[in-house]
Design a protein around this motif. Sequence first.
Motif, PDB file in Angstrom:
ATOM      1  N   GLN A  74      -5.301   8.474  -1.952  1.00  0.00           N
ATOM      2  CA  GLN A  74      -4.852   7.897  -0.686  1.00  0.00           C
ATOM      3  C   GLN A  74      -5.229   6.411  -0.631  1.00  0.00           C
ATOM      4  N   SER A  75      -4.246   5.617  -0.207  1.00  0.00           N
ATOM      5  CA  SER A  75      -4.492   4.214   0.138  1.00  0.00           C
ATOM      6  C   SER A  75      -4.931   3.310  -1.029  1.00  0.00           C
ATOM      7  N   ARG A 113       7.492  -7.928  -0.778  1.00  0.00           N
ATOM      8  CA  ARG A 113       6.782  -8.048   0.499  1.00  0.00           C
ATOM      9  C   ARG A 113       5.496  -7.245   0.469  1.00  0.00           C
ATOM     10  N   LYS A 156      -0.157  -5.516   5.359  1.00  0.00           N
ATOM     11  CA  LYS A 156      -1.575  -5.214   5.442  1.00  0.00           C
ATOM     12  C   LYS A 156      -1.816  -3.877   6.129  1.00  0.00           C
ATOM     13  N   LYS A 157      -0.910  -3.554   7.036  1.00  0.00           N
ATOM     14  CA  LYS A 157      -1.073  -2.304   7.793  1.00  0.00           C
ATOM     15  C   LYS A 157      -0.964  -1.092   6.877  1.00  0.00           C
ATOM     16  N   TYR A 158      -1.839  -0.167   7.072  1.00  0.00           N
ATOM     17  CA  TYR A 158      -1.770   1.055   6.263  1.00  0.00           C
ATOM     18  C   TYR A 158      -0.972   2.129   6.990  1.00  0.00           C
ATOM     19  N   LYS A 159       0.065   2.613   6.290  1.00  0.00           N
ATOM     20  CA  LYS A 159       0.850   3.737   6.800  1.00  0.00           C
ATOM     21  C   LYS A 159       0.891   4.773   5.698  1.00  0.00           C
ATOM     22  N   ALA A 160       0.301   5.914   5.967  1.00  0.00           N
ATOM     23  CA  ALA A 160       0.243   6.941   4.919  1.00  0.00           C
ATOM     24  C   ALA A 160       1.642   7.396   4.541  1.00  0.00           C
ATOM     25  N   LEU A 208       4.163  10.387   3.314  1.00  0.00           N
ATOM     26  CA  LEU A 208       4.271  11.833   3.473  1.00  0.00           C
ATOM     27  C   LEU A 208       5.205  12.349   2.393  1.00  0.00           C
ATOM     28  N   GLN A 227      -2.609  11.914  -0.132  1.00  0.00           N
ATOM     29  CA  GLN A 227      -3.359  12.978   0.548  1.00  0.00           C
ATOM     30  C   GLN A 227      -2.725  14.322   0.246  1.00  0.00           C
TER      31      GLN A 227
END
Lengths: 834, 247
Positions: free
Chosen positions: B62-63, B77, B80-84, B86, B112
């Motif tokens: 993850q991440s 691009r 910075k924002k983390y969006k998991a 799916l 995950q």
Amino acid sequence: MMQKDASSPPPAPGAGANVEPVEEDQIRYLEQCKVNVRQQAANMVRAIDAGDLEEVLKFANLVLGELRTSLLSPQKYYELFLAISTQLSTLESFFNDAHSKGKKMNELYELVQHAGNIIPRLYLLVIAGSIYIKTKEAPAKYILKDLVEMCKGVQHPMRGLFLRHYLLQLTRDKLPDDSDQDKSGGTVRDSVDFVLHNFIEMNKLWVRMQHQGAGRDRERREKERGDLRVLVGTNLVRLSSLEGVDEALYSDVVLPAVLEQVVGCQDCIAQQYLMEVIAQVFPDEFHLRTLDTYLKTLAHLEAKVDVIALMVTLVKRLAKFGLSQRAKITDEMRLFETFLENIQPIVEHRSDSISTVQVLQLHEALLDLVLSVYPERLAYIDQVYARTSATLEAMNVTSIEDAASVKILKRMIMLPLEAPAPAATATGAAAPPRNTLADVLCLEKNVDLLRLLTPIHKKQVALSITRSAIERGAPIPDPEKIDRLVELIRPLIKDEPGLEAEADEDKEEFEENQNLVAKLVHILANESSDMTYRLFYNIRRHFGQGGFKRVRHTLVPLFFASMRLCHRVYRTEQQEAAGEAAPAAEPRQFGSIKILRFLLEIVNIIIKAFPETGLRLALQAALCADNCNSSEMAYDFMTAALLAYETEISESRAQLQAMQIIISTLQSTKNFTEDNYDTLAKKCTMLSSKLLKKPDQCRAVVMCSHLFWTERPIPATPGETAPEWHDGSRVLECLNRSVEIADKCMAPNVHAPLFIEILNEHLFYYAKNVPEITADRITELVNLVINRVSALQEEDLPAIMAYKQNTLRHIRWHQASPREPAEADKYAAIAIPH
Amino acid sequence: MPESRQHCYVLLASRRAVWKADSKTNTTSLQNQFGGSDYFSPTEMADGRKTAYVKVIFLGDQSVGKTSLLNQFIQKRFQKKYKATLGSDFFVKEVRVGETTVVMQIWDTAGQERFRSLGSSYFRGADLCCLVYDVTVGKSFDDLDNWKEEFLLQAMPPDPERFPFFVIANKVDLPDDQRMVTSSRATEWIRRRPNFHHVEASAKSGDGVDQAFLQMATVALERNREDRQVLTPVQVRDVDPPPSKCC
Ligand SMILES: Nc1nc2c(ncn2[C@@H]2O[C@H](COP(=O)(O)OP(=O)(O)OP(=O)(O)O)[C@@H](O)[C@H]2O)c(=O)[nH]1
Ligand SMILES: [Mg+2]
């Protein structure tokens, strides 16, 4: 809750519904499907090459027809879906080509709807629709709306979910977004509406699965639902990847709509999964803004939903975020307060279904959050502690014993003392400042948590805290902090009820622990001697309660540390007096005398517990006091040592050793007044002559003689140089006494060596020209020695003979080779028989 | 660095060319370029250029930055924002390797575990597996072996010990003091695994990203060619029945 289903699912080809074929049958069936798919796809491609639209659609229909099956489990169906959707990509480009050759997309969009069966028909519609959007022959928003509506035609849950998944997949890069140059297709709002609509429909299908089929199939159904959940969740991923969905749109439109569906569906599995997905797929910045809404929603979820796990997920996420981007979390967000406010009612409301370990997990996460986002706000830490114990109390939890809970509780207590794990800081900026030991000792509510642990666990925590305190070595700025520290590590400081059972704990372990506690003394030493004294004073109070078995380990190091402090203070006092050092800005409260008194207290406690150690410390302190020019205190220490000797030491060897060091200590002091010295010296002589064994008495009394012939200067009265302490008559008195005692020893092998020793002492004083020690006296002694040695038995002879010979040889050597003329006469006066 | 065009539709156009090529040379089997266990070989174009299709699977904790690497490669691009992530999602992009246009189908997956409920059947037919770790998180490096095992278990390549893996050390833009996995440790680890390739990259700065994907394309293409030779007998069983039914 049973949902009504107007349109029954289309009959599955060749199978009764809800009969799950065994795994091998499924694999075989899937392989068959895939062969068919490949065949029909090949045909389709040939038709494409021939440019025969009708044939193309016919074979595409046949390819897609395989998706009508009910025989496959979700995972197998997914495999089939993947095989088919890759084949269909050729169809996409065919439609695309057709368009570029002049085919109108609206016609094509109509045409594909002639397919006989609803599943192929809708898949074809989705493909045509996606190309339709791409060609921009009609605004995207209308086509999207139509597609999402048309998909309602499939109400069989699994088939419907995959169809809609396909819709989501093909439209992925065609959703109007804010970054689009051309706005004619619609706005991000249209995309949001589209995905939300699709999400709601998919969730309904998914929830409906729960209520289909026989009750005994529940387990299988729930497994299938679990497999399919990712399809529903993908809608949320899509929403989150839309650029136009900013914080405002998220909090005003997206989240409320999603939550309404989640709450409204009243389905436990859906709620559990979707709430977690929300927390994971949307960025932290959004959660910060909508925290209250999210948490309030938790209160409305089904009773079986594990809301604690959801809260923990969110708290942990934000804690991680806070570590790297602390600056982005402002006070106005009221992050911590919002959590506290919302947790309380939820936990209260569900108190009968929530376990101790859950309560702890939640508050542990909250503590992590505080430490990463608000590392300097100690009050928050206390609030978390207070909340934890209050919640547990409300649940009537009075003791925590299960391993999982104990582990968390220990960690919660230790957390503020520990540096953040390096891994946790890896995600971004510098690690938050570490709390100092002093900070941690400001906390008050950790004791309430500590109370819940069993004695043995309390002790483990106490050890961890002690180790951590020593490791940090941070100065402790005020004496009250010692009380707080002691409260936390009490099981190490004194016996506690409950621990007696294992009071016979491993002796080695006990000592190790106590030595660890003793090391605490080292972190107390402070810039300011006054503060150091006060800290020492306070910790002495606590150490003093540790019982005999502890004071040896704890008070002795404190004694030495205090002695060092005393020297330090005395030196400064001297320098100040001599004008070498500027006097302290604030007048010193505790001078060297005060510290000596403190030492005396310590000594007296140690004497009670361990007289021999205490006695030695008293003597050390006496020398210290003497060095610090405090003859009164030195006298008190000597008196304490003598008292200890008289009252506590009874074994003869110990007595002799003690007496010997008392005498030599007294001998090395420098500053006693004549009176005091005299008193002490007499006392020593008196006690020496009362030792249990004659030879011991004899030797000790001989030693005492040295107290009266020393280099020790008597304190100088101004203007006078200090004379040495030379009192020949007292020396003689001691030596006479020793001869008397030696004479009383009956066994020749005992008294012979004694006489030789006494003879040697005489020679020492004779060399020093002590008038009372005359040549006659020595001659007499020599004769006595010769006489006594001759009475010895054969077997005792060699050693004593040698001793005697050496002594006589020494005299003769002086007689034969005098260093000065006076010496020749002096030694000639001694007569040695041949 | 060869030119690489960015949007997916190029793929469609080139596929079209493939069918043409196929029909011209009268090849009976029209393989699905990426599907199932079917392999597709480079195809000669009318103008002498070749096109090849390769499938790459991205795996990692993850991440660690799988999605970010793909975004950097495809859209240039970084967020910075983390969006998991799916489940799984694929992207298509083509790159030039020498004379060949390589169309890469790249599957991004969820790090995950509980977000990967529908199974991993799409691993099958992959030409390359890309394992990503975060140089500031030691565990993500330690987990690489697990990801490798998981991949081999699901993808079932005929020659697991030779299957190519590509390891990306991501986030090298972060300051050195945060780094938990040193280059030398990684290099040592890779050295013991002959079928592994290793590069360092930053999805944030873009450093090393294009090179990584280009190298991946090269390795995958090689694998793809080898497969054709090595696996021909296996493939026979999979070949479609003769098109007698066809009109
Ligand atoms: N500084 C830095 N941050 C990065 C880099 N790559 C990714 N990130 C950040 O790391 C976080 C996770 O990145 P993702 O690309 O979503 O990670 P992922 O591997 O796709 O994660 P999952 O989808 O959960 O498996 C995001 O906040 C990114 O901004 C990088 O090269 N440098
Ligand atoms: Mg991702």
